[in-house]
Design a protein around this motif. Structure first.
Motif, PDB file in Angstrom:
ATOM      1  N   TRP A  46       6.560  39.877   2.849  1.00 23.67           N
ATOM      2  CA  TRP A  46       5.795  39.175   1.819  1.00 23.67           C
ATOM      3  C   TRP A  46       5.394  37.632   1.953  1.00 23.67           C
ATOM      4  O   TRP A  46       4.521  37.292   1.899  1.00 23.67           O
ATOM      5  CB  TRP A  46       6.879  38.982   0.350  1.00 23.67           C
ATOM      6  N   LYS A  47       6.432  36.903   2.845  1.00 26.67           N
ATOM      7  CA  LYS A  47       6.353  35.780   3.269  1.00 26.67           C
ATOM      8  C   LYS A  47       5.187  35.505   4.385  1.00 26.67           C
ATOM      9  O   LYS A  47       4.310  34.891   4.383  1.00 26.67           O
ATOM     10  CB  LYS A  47       7.607  35.103   3.689  1.00 26.67           C
ATOM     11  N   GLN A  48       5.310  36.634   5.455  1.00 22.62           N
ATOM     12  CA  GLN A  48       4.245  36.574   6.328  1.00 22.62           C
ATOM     13  C   GLN A  48       2.832  36.893   5.771  1.00 22.62           C
ATOM     14  O   GLN A  48       1.838  36.372   6.240  1.00 22.62           O
ATOM     15  CB  GLN A  48       4.626  37.686   7.315  1.00 22.62           C
ATOM     16  N   ARG A  49       2.724  37.704   4.726  1.00 24.56           N
ATOM     17  CA  ARG A  49       1.540  38.187   4.116  1.00 24.56           C
ATOM     18  C   ARG A  49       0.903  37.021   3.005  1.00 24.56           C
ATOM     19  O   ARG A  49      -0.061  36.985   2.499  1.00 24.56           O
ATOM     20  CB  ARG A  49       1.391  39.247   3.276  1.00 24.56           C
ATOM     21  N   GLY A  50       1.889  35.855   2.903  1.00 26.00           N
ATOM     22  CA  GLY A  50       1.300  34.807   1.891  1.00 26.00           C
ATOM     23  C   GLY A  50       1.493  35.603   0.417  1.00 26.00           C
ATOM     24  O   GLY A  50       1.095  34.652  -0.460  1.00 26.00           O
ATOM     25  N   VAL A  51       2.334  36.226   0.215  1.00 28.83           N
ATOM     26  CA  VAL A  51       2.655  36.822  -1.179  1.00 28.83           C
ATOM     27  C   VAL A  51       3.802  36.120  -1.825  1.00 28.83           C
ATOM     28  O   VAL A  51       3.541  35.669  -3.074  1.00 28.83           O
ATOM     29  CB  VAL A  51       3.056  38.447  -1.181  1.00 28.83           C
ATOM     30  N   LEU A  52       4.725  35.619  -1.027  1.00 30.61           N
ATOM     31  CA  LEU A  52       5.730  34.964  -1.517  1.00 30.61           C
ATOM     32  C   LEU A  52       5.411  33.266  -1.889  1.00 30.61           C
ATOM     33  O   LEU A  52       4.605  32.751  -0.970  1.00 30.61           O
ATOM     34  CB  LEU A  52       6.988  35.003  -0.552  1.00 30.61           C
ATOM     35  N   PRO A  53       6.140  32.643  -2.757  1.00 29.37           N
ATOM     36  CA  PRO A  53       5.597  31.276  -3.072  1.00 29.37           C
ATOM     37  C   PRO A  53       6.154  30.484  -1.707  1.00 29.37           C
ATOM     38  O   PRO A  53       6.918  30.916  -1.185  1.00 29.37           O
ATOM     39  CB  PRO A  53       6.446  30.942  -4.393  1.00 29.37           C
ATOM     40  N   ALA A  54       5.252  29.511  -1.785  1.00 22.72           N
ATOM     41  CA  ALA A  54       5.816  28.569  -0.694  1.00 22.72           C
ATOM     42  C   ALA A  54       7.140  28.024  -0.515  1.00 22.72           C
ATOM     43  O   ALA A  54       7.697  27.799  -1.848  1.00 22.72           O
ATOM     44  CB  ALA A  54       4.933  27.385  -0.391  1.00 22.72           C
ATOM     45  N   ALA A  55       7.909  28.072   0.531  1.00 27.44           N
ATOM     46  CA  ALA A  55       9.182  27.697   0.383  1.00 27.44           C
ATOM     47  C   ALA A  55       9.443  26.197   0.107  1.00 27.44           C
ATOM     48  O   ALA A  55       8.490  25.204   0.346  1.00 27.44           O
ATOM     49  CB  ALA A  55       9.926  27.792   1.967  1.00 27.44           C
ATOM     50  N   ARG A  56      10.434  25.791  -0.548  1.00 29.10           N
ATOM     51  CA  ARG A  56      10.655  24.512  -1.268  1.00 29.10           C
ATOM     52  C   ARG A  56      11.538  23.716  -0.050  1.00 29.10           C
ATOM     53  O   ARG A  56      11.286  22.572   0.195  1.00 29.10           O
ATOM     54  CB  ARG A  56      11.433  24.560  -2.265  1.00 29.10           C
ATOM     55  N   TRP A  57      12.384  24.317   0.464  1.00 27.31           N
ATOM     56  CA  TRP A  57      13.125  23.438   1.679  1.00 27.31           C
ATOM     57  C   TRP A  57      13.112  24.396   2.992  1.00 27.31           C
ATOM     58  O   TRP A  57      12.775  25.673   2.982  1.00 27.31           O
ATOM     59  CB  TRP A  57      14.530  23.387   1.187  1.00 27.31           C
ATOM     60  N   THR A  58      13.748  23.998   4.073  1.00 35.11           N
ATOM     61  CA  THR A  58      13.925  24.431   5.406  1.00 35.11           C
ATOM     62  C   THR A  58      15.538  24.202   5.371  1.00 35.11           C
ATOM     63  O   THR A  58      15.960  23.030   5.497  1.00 35.11           O
ATOM     64  CB  THR A  58      13.516  24.158   6.351  1.00 35.11           C
ATOM     65  N   VAL A  59      16.432  25.387   5.607  1.00 26.68           N
ATOM     66  CA  VAL A  59      17.910  24.935   5.745  1.00 26.68           C
ATOM     67  C   VAL A  59      18.085  25.800   6.943  1.00 26.68           C
ATOM     68  O   VAL A  59      17.972  27.086   6.963  1.00 26.68           O
ATOM     69  CB  VAL A  59      18.707  25.575   4.412  1.00 26.68           C
ATOM     70  N   SER A  60      18.783  25.020   8.157  1.00 34.51           N
ATOM     71  CA  SER A  60      19.287  25.472   9.241  1.00 34.51           C
ATOM     72  C   SER A  60      18.002  26.334   9.946  1.00 34.51           C
ATOM     73  O   SER A  60      18.442  27.517  10.426  1.00 34.51           O
ATOM     74  CB  SER A  60      20.520  26.203   9.219  1.00 34.51           C
ATOM     75  N   GLY A  61      16.840  25.902   9.767  1.00 32.51           N
ATOM     76  CA  GLY A  61      15.680  26.600  10.397  1.00 32.51           C
ATOM     77  C   GLY A  61      15.091  27.842   9.428  1.00 32.51           C
ATOM     78  O   GLY A  61      14.186  28.597  10.070  1.00 32.51           O
TER      79      GLY A  61
END
Length: 82
Positions: A46-61
């Motif tokens: 989902w993330k790769q296809r742009g289906v998931l909302p944009a991440a709010r943070w990055t935690v440990s990469g």
């Protein structure tokens, strides 16, 4: 549910108005998969296809979202929350 730490507290401010305080509930791909009853790989797709909302943070990469603000509403709207 166990492991959830969303806290809401309603109080009155000095003017007597009701104020709701909310703490965020960060989740990563593994937690999203568990809560939606899918495999972690599905969340990654989902993330790769742009289906998931944009991440709010990055935690440990790793990407992270706020469950209530980012994922729960999206999952309801797209029929993914079981």
């Amino acid at each position: 549910a166990p492991g959830r730490w969303l806290r809401r507290r309603v109080r009155a401010d000095p003017a007597g108005r009701e104020v709701t305080e909310r703490r965020c509930e960060p989740v990563g791909g593994l937690e999203i998969a568990a809560r939606l009853g899918v495999r972690r790989e599905t969340v990654a797709t989902w993330k790769q296809r742009g289906v998931l909302p944009a991440a709010r943070w990055t935690v440990s990469g790793e990407d992270a979202w706020d469950w209530t603000e980012d994922i729960e509403s999206w999952a309801h709207e797209t029929g993914r929350l079981r």
